[in-house]
Write a protein that holds these residues in place. Structure first.
Motif, PDB file in Angstrom:
ATOM      1  N   SER A   1       0.863  -1.182   0.000  1.00 62.03           N
ATOM      2  CA  SER A   1       0.000   0.000   0.000  1.00 62.03           C
ATOM      3  C   SER A   1       0.895   1.226   0.000  1.00 62.03           C
ATOM      4  O   SER A   1       2.003   1.201   0.541  1.00 62.03           O
ATOM      5  CB  SER A   1      -0.960   0.013   1.190  1.00 62.03           C
ATOM      6  OG  SER A   1      -0.249   0.072   2.408  1.00 62.03           O
ATOM      7  N   LEU A   2       0.417   2.300  -0.610  1.00 60.48           N
ATOM      8  CA  LEU A   2       1.233   3.496  -0.793  1.00 60.48           C
ATOM      9  C   LEU A   2       0.366   4.725  -0.573  1.00 60.48           C
ATOM     10  O   LEU A   2      -0.611   4.939  -1.299  1.00 60.48           O
ATOM     11  CB  LEU A   2       1.831   3.508  -2.207  1.00 60.48           C
ATOM     12  CG  LEU A   2       2.722   4.680  -2.604  1.00 60.48           C
ATOM     13  CD1 LEU A   2       3.970   4.729  -1.725  1.00 60.48           C
ATOM     14  CD2 LEU A   2       3.122   4.576  -4.076  1.00 60.48           C
ATOM     15  N   VAL A   3       0.685   5.506   0.461  1.00 64.49           N
ATOM     16  CA  VAL A   3      -0.011   6.770   0.701  1.00 64.49           C
ATOM     17  C   VAL A   3       0.500   7.779  -0.321  1.00 64.49           C
ATOM     18  O   VAL A   3       1.681   8.129  -0.323  1.00 64.49           O
ATOM     19  CB  VAL A   3       0.213   7.280   2.137  1.00 64.49           C
ATOM     20  CG1 VAL A   3      -0.552   8.581   2.358  1.00 64.49           C
ATOM     21  CG2 VAL A   3      -0.216   6.236   3.152  1.00 64.49           C
ATOM     22  N   LEU A   4      -0.393   8.207  -1.209  1.00 64.73           N
ATOM     23  CA  LEU A   4       0.014   9.080  -2.306  1.00 64.73           C
ATOM     24  C   LEU A   4       0.003  10.557  -1.917  1.00 64.73           C
ATOM     25  O   LEU A   4       0.955  11.288  -2.199  1.00 64.73           O
ATOM     26  CB  LEU A   4      -0.909   8.871  -3.509  1.00 64.73           C
ATOM     27  CG  LEU A   4      -0.936   7.463  -4.096  1.00 64.73           C
ATOM     28  CD1 LEU A   4      -1.924   7.405  -5.252  1.00 64.73           C
ATOM     29  CD2 LEU A   4       0.446   7.038  -4.562  1.00 64.73           C
ATOM     30  N   ALA A   5      -1.089  11.003  -1.309  1.00 66.72           N
ATOM     31  CA  ALA A   5      -1.231  12.441  -1.047  1.00 66.72           C
ATOM     32  C   ALA A   5      -2.239  12.655   0.052  1.00 66.72           C
ATOM     33  O   ALA A   5      -3.052  11.774   0.373  1.00 66.72           O
ATOM     34  CB  ALA A   5      -1.672  13.176  -2.322  1.00 66.72           C
ATOM     35  N   GLU A   6      -2.200  13.833   0.628  1.00 64.14           N
ATOM     36  CA  GLU A   6      -3.232  14.235   1.575  1.00 64.14           C
ATOM     37  C   GLU A   6      -3.628  15.678   1.299  1.00 64.14           C
ATOM     38  O   GLU A   6      -2.778  16.535   1.048  1.00 64.14           O
ATOM     39  CB  GLU A   6      -2.748  14.074   3.024  1.00 64.14           C
ATOM     40  CG  GLU A   6      -1.511  14.857   3.382  1.00 64.14           C
ATOM     41  CD  GLU A   6      -1.032  14.606   4.806  1.00 64.14           C
ATOM     42  OE1 GLU A   6      -1.424  13.568   5.382  1.00 64.14           O
ATOM     43  OE2 GLU A   6      -0.284  15.444   5.347  1.00 64.14           O
TER      44      GLU A   6
ATOM     45  N   ARG B   1      -0.349  17.743  -0.047  1.00 59.05           N
ATOM     46  CA  ARG B   1       1.031  17.307   0.143  1.00 59.05           C
ATOM     47  C   ARG B   1       1.226  15.978  -0.591  1.00 59.05           C
ATOM     48  O   ARG B   1       0.402  15.062  -0.454  1.00 59.05           O
ATOM     49  CB  ARG B   1       1.350  17.128   1.620  1.00 59.05           C
ATOM     50  CG  ARG B   1       2.752  16.549   1.875  1.00 59.05           C
ATOM     51  CD  ARG B   1       3.008  16.292   3.346  1.00 59.05           C
ATOM     52  NE  ARG B   1       3.219  17.541   4.074  1.00 59.05           N
ATOM     53  CZ  ARG B   1       2.420  18.008   5.019  1.00 59.05           C
ATOM     54  NH1 ARG B   1       1.324  17.318   5.342  1.00 59.05           N
ATOM     55  NH2 ARG B   1       2.674  19.130   5.640  1.00 59.05           N
ATOM     56  N   ALA B   2       2.280  15.861  -1.371  1.00 58.89           N
ATOM     57  CA  ALA B   2       2.661  14.586  -1.969  1.00 58.89           C
ATOM     58  C   ALA B   2       3.397  13.774  -0.907  1.00 58.89           C
ATOM     59  O   ALA B   2       4.372  14.243  -0.336  1.00 58.89           O
ATOM     60  CB  ALA B   2       3.550  14.815  -3.188  1.00 58.89           C
ATOM     61  N   ILE B   3       2.932  12.542  -0.656  1.00 56.05           N
ATOM     62  CA  ILE B   3       3.474  11.760   0.456  1.00 56.05           C
ATOM     63  C   ILE B   3       4.486  10.722  -0.027  1.00 56.05           C
ATOM     64  O   ILE B   3       5.656  10.775   0.287  1.00 56.05           O
ATOM     65  CB  ILE B   3       2.346  11.082   1.250  1.00 56.05           C
ATOM     66  CG1 ILE B   3       1.342  12.135   1.741  1.00 56.05           C
ATOM     67  CG2 ILE B   3       2.930  10.298   2.422  1.00 56.05           C
ATOM     68  CD1 ILE B   3       1.892  13.086   2.757  1.00 56.05           C
ATOM     69  N   GLY B   4       4.019   9.696  -0.736  1.00 57.53           N
ATOM     70  CA  GLY B   4       4.921   8.650  -1.213  1.00 57.53           C
ATOM     71  C   GLY B   4       5.425   7.740  -0.118  1.00 57.53           C
ATOM     72  O   GLY B   4       6.554   7.248  -0.190  1.00 57.53           O
ATOM     73  N   GLN B   5       4.588   7.477   0.892  1.00 59.63           N
ATOM     74  CA  GLN B   5       4.982   6.609   2.007  1.00 59.63           C
ATOM     75  C   GLN B   5       4.387   5.224   1.819  1.00 59.63           C
ATOM     76  O   GLN B   5       3.167   5.068   1.769  1.00 59.63           O
ATOM     77  CB  GLN B   5       4.501   7.202   3.334  1.00 59.63           C
ATOM     78  CG  GLN B   5       4.810   6.341   4.545  1.00 59.63           C
ATOM     79  CD  GLN B   5       6.298   6.198   4.779  1.00 59.63           C
ATOM     80  OE1 GLN B   5       7.026   7.187   4.854  1.00 59.63           O
ATOM     81  NE2 GLN B   5       6.765   4.967   4.907  1.00 59.63           N
ATOM     82  N   GLY B   6       5.231   4.208   1.703  1.00 63.29           N
ATOM     83  CA  GLY B   6       4.753   2.852   1.483  1.00 63.29           C
ATOM     84  C   GLY B   6       4.673   2.035   2.755  1.00 63.29           C
ATOM     85  O   GLY B   6       5.369   2.318   3.743  1.00 63.29           O
TER      86      GLY B   6
END
Length: 598
Positions: A559-564, A575-580
């Motif tokens: 899973s990958l958090v893309l943005a919030e 915000r661009a996140i990019g946290q996997g």
């Protein structure tokens, strides 16, 4: 202009010489389950793009026609028109066996599907093609992807906007031009199977009223309940569960479906604590009380603190642009670089360097690509013949080492867009979203990944409060429940490798602090198998994109958090996140407080 070029590699052609049905509808509103179709036009085209039939009609919807100032369809104009059920058979015959084509095709498809359902019939469409999604793949040099802009680019004359028949005629010509452009680039068509898949086993609940109060925290031993506390129930109760929930909500409590560290109290009559919620409460230190104690505490509940109304975004001029990060600059400013070949970690590092140098890292080949970097194995990529045909500069990885970060090199004849046309966000990059003086403040986060990826990616969204927890399960938007209560957040499927989350800021509950957009894999594999995901941030109205980011997970993430999208004072930011994360969608959903049972 040629139509549907047939190429030896078959990328732009489809088996069986498909026929097309170009469709446009005018509606009384934006919600297919609530509003009605006022007029419909269908143009049928054969595989060569030649018009074979043309049909259009006004419809009597039996309701208020809605925004007359947009479509001009008054009650007087619609009086005496047929109802949809009277023409459903004729429309169905035109659509049968054809690919439905529309601009924002999910909108037209869902409205027609609901009209056919009301007529006790079904929409005979198995595949659809969205011309917006197709042109997102093509990326023509237009300011936006509105029908009028694409019509101008493809040399099509538009006579009467928001007239179903004229829009369908214009769209047919836009389709011809788009298919020709896709053929020149060797692009696959973003066909969507219909109907879209339904659900993943997370049954949508009947939505409850959003709590108006902030969470004051845990319930201390011997202390009273306070409005805004998050309460959960588990096990059998003497009073009907529905009544307990109704009384709690009426008292100003926030009833949640799962237990987390943000839960104030768990109500249960099971002293042994032999439920998943009870075990979670014990490990998280959440207070546990009986049903009788809870009912007694309800008699003396203390007032809570309401969510501050000052967080509502203040109106600002439509042209207001308040970037929170500096405009992109550097050696690759204004360039769009496609990286081919190499293992995932090497390709990800190269794309990151491109962004650091001010460029945009592309995940797919399109008309906007200005340069190509070839890593080991990339010379055999199926897109290389197209790259050669277009005369694009091809570089080895060490080309990036030769660039001076303070200068912008000549593009060697490749097209370069203005550096300020779309803001390129690095991982963690932030911009303020422009606000509008009037009307809905809608924003779209569109995600796309490699067309050749054989993994199924699902885009989802979580509407969360200051504790980063959903207020109710309906604040989890996914393909089984594609819109939130009030239509504040909805999911749009644009193609097999393109999905989007649309957020209407003015419709979000007061308690909302963030809308978190997440990509998750359905089935086996990791994001190393998928590659990078590109997000575009653009107004829901279809205006030009304001920002983009290319986000890579490492090797094991599922899973990958893309943005919030989040509140910051009177404004909203993205915000661009990019946290996997290595866990799956169900685990991700639970972390945001969604009640998911195995």
């Amino acid at each position: 202009m040629s139509v549907m070029p047939t190429r030896a590699d078959g990328l732009s052609s489809l088996p069986g010489d498909p026929a097309w049905a170009v469709v446009d509808v005018e509606t009384s509103g934006l919600r297919p389950y609530q509003h009605r179709v006022l007029s419909v036009a269908v143009l049928t085209l054969d595989a060569s793009g030649q018009l074979t039939q043309e049909f259009s009609t006004l419809l009597d919807p039996g309701c208020d026609p809605g925004p007359v100032h947009i479509h001009g369809l008054t009650k007087q104009r619609l009086r005496g028109a047929p109802t949809f059920d009277q023409v459903a058979g004729q429309i169905g015959a035109l659509l049968t066996g054809r690919i439905l084509v529309a601009h924002n095709a999910q909108f037209d498809y869902e409205f027609l599907a609901n009209e056919f359902a009301r007529a006790r019939s079904w929409l005979p469409v198995s595949r659809r093609l969205c011309t917006v999604a197709l042109n997102r793949r093509i990326q023509p040099p237009t300011d936006d992807l509105k029908l009028a802009s694409l019509a101008s680019f493809y040399g099509v004359r538009q006579r009467q906007a928001h007239d179903a028949l004229d829009d369908a005629r214009v769209l047919a010509d836009v389709l011809r031009g788009s298919l020709a452009a896709a053929g020149e680039l060797g692009l696959e068509l973003p066909l969507v199977a219909c109907p879209p898949k339904q659900g993943i086993g997370y049954r949508p609940r009947v939505p409850k009223t959003s709590c108006a109060f902030r969470n004051p925290g845990p319930l201390a031993s011997g202390a009273p309940l306070v409005q805004g506390m998050k309460v959960a129930f588990t096990g059998d109760t003497h009073t009907a569960r529905e009544e307990l929930v109704a009384r709690a909500v009426a008292a100003g409590l926030n009833v949640v479906g799962s237990v987390s560290r943000h839960t104030s109290v768990l109500i249960t009559n099971d002293r042994a604590g032999d439920t998943a919620k009870a075990r979670t409460a014990q490990s998280a230190g959440v207070s546990v009380i009986s049903e009788a104690v809870f009912l007694a505490l309800l008699a003396d509940i203390r007032p809570g603190t309401t969510h501050p109304a000052s967080d509502t975004p203040a109106p600002a001029p439509r042209s207001s642009r308040l970037p929170a990060t500096p405009a992109a600059a550097g050696a690759l400013a204004g360039r769009r670089i496609l990286v081919l070949g190499g293992p995932h970690d090497q390709a990800a590092a190269t794309r990151s360097r491109v962004v650091d140098l001010g460029g945009a890292a592309a995940v797919n080949f399109s008309a906007s690509v200005t340069d190509v970097i070839v890593l080991p194995g990339g010379e055999h990529d199926r897109r290389m013949p197209r790259v050669t045909e277009r005369g694009l500069p091809v570089h080895a990885e060490d080309w990036l080492d030769t660039l001076d970060p303070a200068t912008t090199p000549e593009p060697d004849g490749a097209p370069v867009r203005s550096p300020d046309s779309v803001r390129v966000l690095p991982r963690g990059g932030v911009i303020d979203l422009p606000t509008q003086q009037e009307g809905p403040q809608g924003w779209c986060v569109s995600a796309a990944w490699a067309h050749q990826a054989d993994k199924e990616v699902d885009l989802v969204a979580f509407i969360v409060d200051e504790d980063e927890q959903v207020s109710c399960d309906e604040d989890f938007v996914f393909y089984g429940a594609p819109e939130s209560p009030g239509n504040a957040v909805r999911l749009v499927t644009e193609g097999p490798n393109e999905q989007a989350v649309v957020v209407e800021l003015s419709a979000l509950p007061t308690a909302t602090r963030k809308v978190v957009v997440v990509a998750a894999l359905d089935g086996a594999g990791t994001f190393a198998d998928v590659g990078a995901i590109e997000i575009m941030v653009l107004p829901a109205s279809g205006d030009r994109a304001v920002a983009q980011a290319t986000l890579d997970a490492a090797t094991t993430e599922r899973s990958l958090v893309l943005a919030e999208i989040y509140r910051r004072g009177p404004l909203w930011r993205i915000r661009a996140i990019g946290q996997g994360h290595d866990h799956d969608l169900a685990t991700t959903a639970r972390s945001f407080g969604v009640d998911i049972t195995e």
